[in-house]
Design a protein around this motif. Sequence first.
Motif, PDB file in Angstrom:
ATOM      1  N   GLN A  38     -46.790 -39.401  47.821  1.00  5.82           N
ATOM      2  CA  GLN A  38     -47.361 -38.199  48.718  1.00  5.82           C
ATOM      3  C   GLN A  38     -46.627 -38.108  50.077  1.00  5.82           C
ATOM      4  OE1 GLN A  38     -51.221 -36.967  48.780  1.00  5.82           O
ATOM      5  NE2 GLN A  38     -51.206 -34.841  50.178  1.00  5.82           N
ATOM      6  N   LEU A  39     -46.143 -37.332  50.773  1.00  5.09           N
ATOM      7  CA  LEU A  39     -46.872 -37.430  52.383  1.00  5.09           C
ATOM      8  C   LEU A  39     -46.623 -36.700  53.514  1.00  5.09           C
ATOM      9  CD1 LEU A  39     -43.672 -38.381  55.001  1.00  5.09           C
ATOM     10  CD2 LEU A  39     -42.974 -36.268  53.836  1.00  5.09           C
ATOM     11  N   PHE A  40     -47.712 -36.568  54.109  1.00  6.37           N
ATOM     12  CA  PHE A  40     -48.416 -35.471  54.817  1.00  6.37           C
ATOM     13  C   PHE A  40     -48.008 -36.004  56.267  1.00  6.37           C
ATOM     14  CE2 PHE A  40     -50.787 -38.224  53.046  1.00  6.37           C
ATOM     15  CZ  PHE A  40     -51.561 -39.302  53.542  1.00  6.37           C
ATOM     16  N   GLY A  41     -48.743 -35.017  57.199  1.00  4.59           N
ATOM     17  CA  GLY A  41     -48.789 -34.823  58.211  1.00  4.59           C
ATOM     18  C   GLY A  41     -49.329 -34.271  59.054  1.00  4.59           C
ATOM     19  N   ALA A  42     -49.700 -34.142  60.565  1.00  2.00           N
ATOM     20  CA  ALA A  42     -50.409 -33.206  61.276  1.00  2.00           C
ATOM     21  C   ALA A  42     -49.183 -32.176  62.045  1.00  2.00           C
ATOM     22  CB  ALA A  42     -51.068 -33.518  62.507  1.00  2.00           C
ATOM     23  N   MET A  43     -49.370 -30.968  62.181  1.00  2.00           N
ATOM     24  CA  MET A  43     -48.477 -30.163  63.452  1.00  2.00           C
ATOM     25  C   MET A  43     -49.592 -30.033  64.467  1.00  2.00           C
ATOM     26  SD  MET A  43     -47.666 -27.026  61.407  1.00  2.00           S
ATOM     27  CE  MET A  43     -48.669 -26.747  60.548  1.00  2.00           C
ATOM     28  N   ARG A  44     -50.943 -30.279  63.579  1.00  2.00           N
ATOM     29  CA  ARG A  44     -51.867 -30.305  65.533  1.00  2.00           C
ATOM     30  C   ARG A  44     -53.493 -31.057  64.887  1.00  2.00           C
ATOM     31  NH1 ARG A  44     -55.681 -25.247  67.020  1.00  2.00           N
ATOM     32  NH2 ARG A  44     -54.836 -24.449  65.224  1.00  2.00           N
ATOM     33  N   GLY A  45     -53.575 -31.997  65.456  1.00  2.00           N
ATOM     34  CA  GLY A  45     -54.584 -32.743  65.853  1.00  2.00           C
ATOM     35  C   GLY A  45     -53.759 -34.359  65.139  1.00  2.00           C
ATOM     36  N   LEU A  46     -55.138 -35.078  65.328  1.00  2.00           N
ATOM     37  CA  LEU A  46     -55.248 -36.682  65.032  1.00  2.00           C
ATOM     38  C   LEU A  46     -55.453 -37.157  63.334  1.00  2.00           C
ATOM     39  CD1 LEU A  46     -56.070 -38.772  67.539  1.00  2.00           C
ATOM     40  CD2 LEU A  46     -53.638 -38.424  67.339  1.00  2.00           C
TER      41      LEU A  46
END
Length: 258
Positions: free
Chosen positions: A38-46
């Motif tokens: 899994q790869l995951f990230g934010a566009m907004r927020g920590l």
Amino acid sequence: MPIPYKHIDDEQGPVLLATVWRDGKIRSTSPHHHQRGQLFGAMRGLLAVDAGRSRWVVPATHAVWVPPDILHGVRSYGPYAGWSVHVAASACAALPSKPAILSVSGLLRESVARAATWNDAELNTAQSQLAGVILNEIATLPQTDLGLPMPRDCRLLKIAHALSDRPDDDRKLEEWAHWAGVAPRTLTRRFVAETGFSLTEWRQRVRLLRAIELLTAGRAVSAVALDLGYQNVSAFIHLFKRTFAMTPGQYIDLIAEG
């Protein structure tokens, strides 16, 4: 919001499954694992991420890669919008073998956004080609130590969570120790032992990670400095440059070029 795919936890279905959240809600998952990477990230927020033996706070400019069958959990801070990609284990051989923080490219973001519109079905030729682009980005994007290690002691973790929620919180070490129910000396010693940072350094780092998020969103340098509790803009600029080897203005220019 549940991930709208039935093959998250197995090897059936397409090689790659992507989803995007834009609802602004806090995202939290208890520790779990699945057969896919899994790869995951934010566009907004920590994001606070627990993966294997690693714990980090990660800003919206970066993503976290978790290989198949690695126990992991996620919690967001502040209004959250983000994305996730699940990769079949059979396609993970050329991808990082350990949890890692990756710099996110514009190409990856746009490709994931497109992949998130696909349904849970076999990919056509064009979709397979785009999936290959995403896999190549995961394999080749620079890994970084930008993430901030999280402590494991539950009392220290309570403090770390509070500072992730409110990086501008200026309570002194003794006040934090009293609030968390730990002796000041123990807090000082264990925080360094578990994170590699003193509490003051950790708070400075989480402020800078939030600053990266705000700068990326277009906030002015002076507004970011004041929002995060700095007494003056020059102190913020000095610390930012000392940590990231560039000024906030240079960072904004770098983001604009990307």
